[in-house]
Design a protein around this motif. Structure first.
Motif, PDB file in Angstrom:
ATOM      1  N   TRP A  18      36.295  21.379   5.394  1.00 12.33           N
ATOM      2  CA  TRP A  18      35.024  21.334   4.676  1.00 12.33           C
ATOM      3  C   TRP A  18      33.927  20.810   5.596  1.00 12.33           C
ATOM      4  O   TRP A  18      34.121  19.874   6.351  1.00 12.33           O
ATOM      5  N   ARG A  19      32.767  21.438   5.495  1.00 17.48           N
ATOM      6  CA  ARG A  19      31.625  20.965   6.275  1.00 17.48           C
ATOM      7  C   ARG A  19      30.365  21.092   5.442  1.00 17.48           C
ATOM      8  O   ARG A  19      30.276  21.917   4.538  1.00 17.48           O
ATOM      9  N   LYS A  20      29.403  20.231   5.777  1.00 19.56           N
ATOM     10  CA  LYS A  20      28.140  20.268   5.042  1.00 19.56           C
ATOM     11  C   LYS A  20      26.983  20.345   6.011  1.00 19.56           C
ATOM     12  O   LYS A  20      27.132  20.111   7.208  1.00 19.56           O
ATOM     13  N   SER A  21      25.847  20.661   5.470  1.00 18.82           N
ATOM     14  CA  SER A  21      24.648  20.831   6.270  1.00 18.82           C
ATOM     15  C   SER A  21      24.222  19.524   6.929  1.00 18.82           C
ATOM     16  O   SER A  21      24.386  18.446   6.351  1.00 18.82           O
ATOM     17  N   SER A  24      21.943  17.399   4.763  1.00 18.20           N
ATOM     18  CA  SER A  24      22.390  16.653   3.592  1.00 18.20           C
ATOM     19  C   SER A  24      21.860  15.227   3.678  1.00 18.20           C
ATOM     20  O   SER A  24      21.525  14.738   4.757  1.00 18.20           O
ATOM     21  N   CYS A  30      24.483  17.535  -1.822  1.00 19.59           N
ATOM     22  CA  CYS A  30      24.675  18.732  -1.022  1.00 19.59           C
ATOM     23  C   CYS A  30      25.971  19.430  -1.426  1.00 19.59           C
ATOM     24  O   CYS A  30      26.734  18.923  -2.242  1.00 19.59           O
ATOM     25  N   VAL A  31      26.177  20.563  -0.861  1.00 21.91           N
ATOM     26  CA  VAL A  31      27.417  21.295  -1.058  1.00 21.91           C
ATOM     27  C   VAL A  31      28.154  21.346   0.270  1.00 21.91           C
ATOM     28  O   VAL A  31      27.556  21.163   1.331  1.00 21.91           O
ATOM     29  N   GLU A  32      29.447  21.581   0.193  1.00 14.77           N
ATOM     30  CA  GLU A  32      30.262  21.729   1.389  1.00 14.77           C
ATOM     31  C   GLU A  32      30.900  23.097   1.360  1.00 14.77           C
ATOM     32  O   GLU A  32      31.208  23.624   0.289  1.00 14.77           O
ATOM     33  N   LEU A  33      31.110  23.667   2.535  1.00 14.66           N
ATOM     34  CA  LEU A  33      31.710  24.998   2.643  1.00 14.66           C
ATOM     35  C   LEU A  33      32.934  24.946   3.545  1.00 14.66           C
ATOM     36  O   LEU A  33      33.003  24.123   4.453  1.00 14.66           O
ATOM     37  N   VAL A  43      33.060  27.011  -1.697  1.00 16.59           N
ATOM     38  CA  VAL A  43      31.925  26.104  -1.817  1.00 16.59           C
ATOM     39  C   VAL A  43      32.281  25.043  -2.857  1.00 16.59           C
ATOM     40  O   VAL A  43      32.805  25.361  -3.918  1.00 16.59           O
ATOM     41  N   ASN A  45      30.998  20.941  -4.541  1.00 18.67           N
ATOM     42  CA  ASN A  45      29.992  19.894  -4.675  1.00 18.67           C
ATOM     43  C   ASN A  45      30.474  18.687  -3.874  1.00 18.67           C
ATOM     44  O   ASN A  45      31.573  18.191  -4.104  1.00 18.67           O
ATOM     45  N   SER A  46      29.675  18.195  -2.963  1.00 19.49           N
ATOM     46  CA  SER A  46      30.095  17.085  -2.111  1.00 19.49           C
ATOM     47  C   SER A  46      30.292  15.787  -2.886  1.00 19.49           C
ATOM     48  O   SER A  46      30.992  14.898  -2.420  1.00 19.49           O
TER      49      SER A  46
END
Length: 80
Positions: A18-21, A24, A30-33, A43, A45-46
């Motif tokens: 998982w990684r986020k922007s 964030s 933020c969201v993680e992808l 995707v 929810n962080s």
């Protein structure tokens, strides 16, 4: 290669990186992808990392990212 079902608990996706922007914020808004073994993108929810993950194809994510770059969703963030 097994397809990950939409809405699965994010913790059940094996080997997800998982990684986020970088954009964030400390509040966790933020969201993680994560890229899936079948090439899809999950995707989550962080703030709720054990919650459900939405799963999209690469093509769907590409369309979304390009739309975001083009400003298609700017009205959703409340900028003046």
């Amino acid at each position: 290669m097994e397809t990950v079902p939409n809405g699965i608990s994010a913790t059940r996706i094996e080997h997800a990186n998982w990684r986020k922007s970088r954009r964030s914020n400390p509040s966790g808004n933020c969201v993680e992808l994560a890229v899936l073994a079948d090439g899809g993108v999950a995707v989550r929810n962080s703030r709720h990392v054990t919650g459900p993950a939405l799963v999209y194809t690469r093509e769907e994510m590409a369309a979304f990212v390009q739309g975001a770059k083009d400003g298609d969703f700017d009205d959703l963030i409340g900028r003046d």
